[in-house]
Design a protein around this motif. Sequence first.
Motif, mmCIF file in Angstrom:
data_model
loop_
_atom_site.group_PDB
_atom_site.id
_atom_site.type_symbol
_atom_site.label_atom_id
_atom_site.label_comp_id
_atom_site.label_asym_id
_atom_site.label_seq_id
_atom_site.Cartn_x
_atom_site.Cartn_y
_atom_site.Cartn_z
ATOM 1 N N VAL A 57 0.872 -1.115 -0.065
ATOM 2 C CA VAL A 57 -0.046 0.038 0.032
ATOM 3 C C VAL A 57 0.837 1.116 0.149
ATOM 4 C CG1 VAL A 57 -1.766 1.364 1.223
ATOM 5 C CG2 VAL A 57 -1.869 -1.192 1.197
ATOM 6 N N LYS A 58 0.641 2.203 -1.012
ATOM 7 C CA LYS A 58 1.437 3.417 -1.073
ATOM 8 C C LYS A 58 0.559 4.600 -0.673
ATOM 9 C CE LYS A 58 3.592 6.375 -4.395
ATOM 10 N NZ LYS A 58 4.041 6.420 -5.760
ATOM 11 N N ARG A 59 1.031 5.343 0.347
ATOM 12 C CA ARG A 59 -0.012 6.377 0.702
ATOM 13 C C ARG A 59 0.638 7.839 0.742
ATOM 14 N NH1 ARG A 59 -0.437 2.126 4.617
ATOM 15 N NH2 ARG A 59 -2.698 1.295 4.722
ATOM 16 N N THR A 60 -0.140 8.977 0.705
ATOM 17 C CA THR A 60 0.176 10.322 0.759
ATOM 18 C C THR A 60 -0.696 10.997 1.409
ATOM 19 O OG1 THR A 60 1.468 12.022 -0.418
ATOM 20 C CG2 THR A 60 -0.332 10.867 -1.682
ATOM 21 N N PHE A 61 -0.595 12.344 1.536
ATOM 22 C CA PHE A 61 -1.758 13.071 2.160
ATOM 23 C C PHE A 61 -2.195 13.918 0.996
ATOM 24 C CE2 PHE A 61 2.460 14.880 2.801
ATOM 25 C CZ PHE A 61 2.366 16.459 2.238
ATOM 26 N N TRP A 62 -3.191 14.246 0.964
ATOM 27 C CA TRP A 62 -3.895 15.165 -0.350
ATOM 28 C C TRP A 62 -4.837 16.054 0.123
ATOM 29 C CZ3 TRP A 62 -1.095 14.016 -4.351
ATOM 30 C CH2 TRP A 62 -1.341 14.579 -5.488
ATOM 31 N N LYS A 63 -5.225 17.161 -0.683
ATOM 32 C CA LYS A 63 -6.172 18.068 -0.218
ATOM 33 C C LYS A 63 -7.235 18.023 -1.073
ATOM 34 C CE LYS A 63 -4.727 21.966 1.768
ATOM 35 N NZ LYS A 63 -5.011 21.939 3.004
ATOM 36 N N ASP A 64 -8.469 17.952 -0.424
ATOM 37 C CA ASP A 64 -9.677 17.973 -1.372
ATOM 38 C C ASP A 64 -9.774 19.281 -1.813
ATOM 39 O OD1 ASP A 64 -12.238 16.327 -1.824
ATOM 40 O OD2 ASP A 64 -12.838 18.381 -1.004
ATOM 41 N N LYS A 65 -10.107 19.453 -3.229
ATOM 42 C CA LYS A 65 -10.298 20.933 -3.820
ATOM 43 C C LYS A 65 -11.545 21.360 -3.200
ATOM 44 C CE LYS A 65 -7.375 19.788 -7.819
ATOM 45 N NZ LYS A 65 -7.410 19.667 -9.142
ATOM 46 N N THR A 67 -13.471 20.858 -0.349
ATOM 47 C CA THR A 67 -13.683 21.164 1.132
ATOM 48 C C THR A 67 -12.415 21.813 1.741
ATOM 49 O OG1 THR A 67 -12.659 19.039 1.926
ATOM 50 C CG2 THR A 67 -15.136 19.241 1.346
ATOM 51 N N GLY A 68 -11.279 21.589 0.906
ATOM 52 C CA GLY A 68 -9.803 22.174 1.550
ATOM 53 C C GLY A 68 -9.333 21.330 2.613
ATOM 54 N N LYS A 69 -10.111 20.164 2.925
ATOM 55 C CA LYS A 69 -9.579 19.055 3.964
ATOM 56 C C LYS A 69 -8.486 18.264 3.522
ATOM 57 C CE LYS A 69 -13.827 19.442 6.713
ATOM 58 N NZ LYS A 69 -14.908 18.614 7.406
ATOM 59 N N ASP A 70 -7.604 18.007 4.398
ATOM 60 C CA ASP A 70 -6.493 16.898 4.209
ATOM 61 C C ASP A 70 -7.284 15.404 4.155
ATOM 62 O OD1 ASP A 70 -4.591 18.863 3.606
ATOM 63 O OD2 ASP A 70 -3.834 18.664 5.704
ATOM 64 N N TYR A 71 -6.672 14.663 3.466
ATOM 65 C CA TYR A 71 -7.031 13.368 3.458
ATOM 66 C C TYR A 71 -6.044 12.309 3.111
ATOM 67 C CZ TYR A 71 -8.076 13.095 -1.269
ATOM 68 O OH TYR A 71 -8.002 13.224 -2.695
ATOM 69 N N ASN A 144 8.237 17.206 -3.028
ATOM 70 C CA ASN A 144 9.331 18.116 -2.027
ATOM 71 C C ASN A 144 8.415 19.189 -1.937
ATOM 72 O OD1 ASN A 144 11.417 16.381 -2.078
ATOM 73 N ND2 ASN A 144 11.773 16.898 -4.255
ATOM 74 N N ASP A 145 7.608 19.922 -2.805
ATOM 75 C CA ASP A 145 6.959 21.059 -2.681
ATOM 76 C C ASP A 145 5.430 20.696 -2.291
ATOM 77 O OD1 ASP A 145 5.147 23.244 -2.581
ATOM 78 O OD2 ASP A 145 5.764 23.813 -5.042
ATOM 79 N N VAL A 146 5.045 20.568 -0.988
ATOM 80 C CA VAL A 146 3.818 20.041 -0.702
ATOM 81 C C VAL A 146 2.751 20.655 -0.975
ATOM 82 C CG1 VAL A 146 4.867 19.242 1.545
ATOM 83 C CG2 VAL A 146 3.956 21.401 1.656
ATOM 84 N N LYS A 147 2.724 21.861 -1.579
ATOM 85 C CA LYS A 147 1.530 22.683 -2.315
ATOM 86 C C LYS A 147 1.108 21.855 -3.459
ATOM 87 C CE LYS A 147 3.217 26.993 -0.556
ATOM 88 N NZ LYS A 147 4.116 27.841 -1.047
ATOM 89 N N GLN A 148 1.918 20.928 -3.863
ATOM 90 C CA GLN A 148 1.616 20.069 -5.135
ATOM 91 C C GLN A 148 0.308 19.064 -4.809
ATOM 92 O OE1 GLN A 148 5.861 19.517 -6.837
ATOM 93 N NE2 GLN A 148 4.467 19.328 -8.612
ATOM 94 N N HIS A 149 0.312 18.699 -3.394
ATOM 95 C CA HIS A 149 -0.612 17.904 -3.136
ATOM 96 C C HIS A 149 -2.114 18.425 -3.181
ATOM 97 C CE1 HIS A 149 1.997 14.695 -1.498
ATOM 98 N NE2 HIS A 149 2.807 15.742 -1.170
#
Length: 149
Positions: A57-65, A67-71, A144-149
């Motif tokens: 399983v590969k995981r990362t954090f992402w931001k829902d466009k 709601t703006g919430k991380d998941y 590296n640039d977390v804003k890309q998430h």
Amino acid sequence: MKHLLAIFTLLSFLQLTALAQSKRDSLAIKQAALDYIESQHKPNAAQMERALHPRMVKRTFWKDKATGKDYVRETSTESMVLLAESYNTKGDKFPINPKKEVKFLDISERTASVKLIADEWIDYMHLVKLNGSWKIINVLWQYNDVKQH
């Protein structure tokens, strides 16, 4: 007391040496991490499949466009094999000489943790040795640039 300390130190060293990885294991761990990234550089599904445990399983954090919430976003072995087959078919996703640095974080007899530093992201990987083969079983990554998430 000094002699007792020296004997304890020697025994501890011998125990660590006995449990330490062999050169073959270290090379196999590194090769699994390289297979993972190189299979994306030059599309090669079989190379990716060779690196991954079937239940990886590969995981990362992402931001829902909306709601703006991380998941947490998850990817499976099957998805990664398909990605390796199709992601860079035009050869335009990576530099000519892509970065692929593997750093060993921890190694024990049948488990290991490594950090793969690629061009745009980092992957923290857990590997497991099953039936004599090292396979990636967990990946946690970020740009590296977390804003890309």
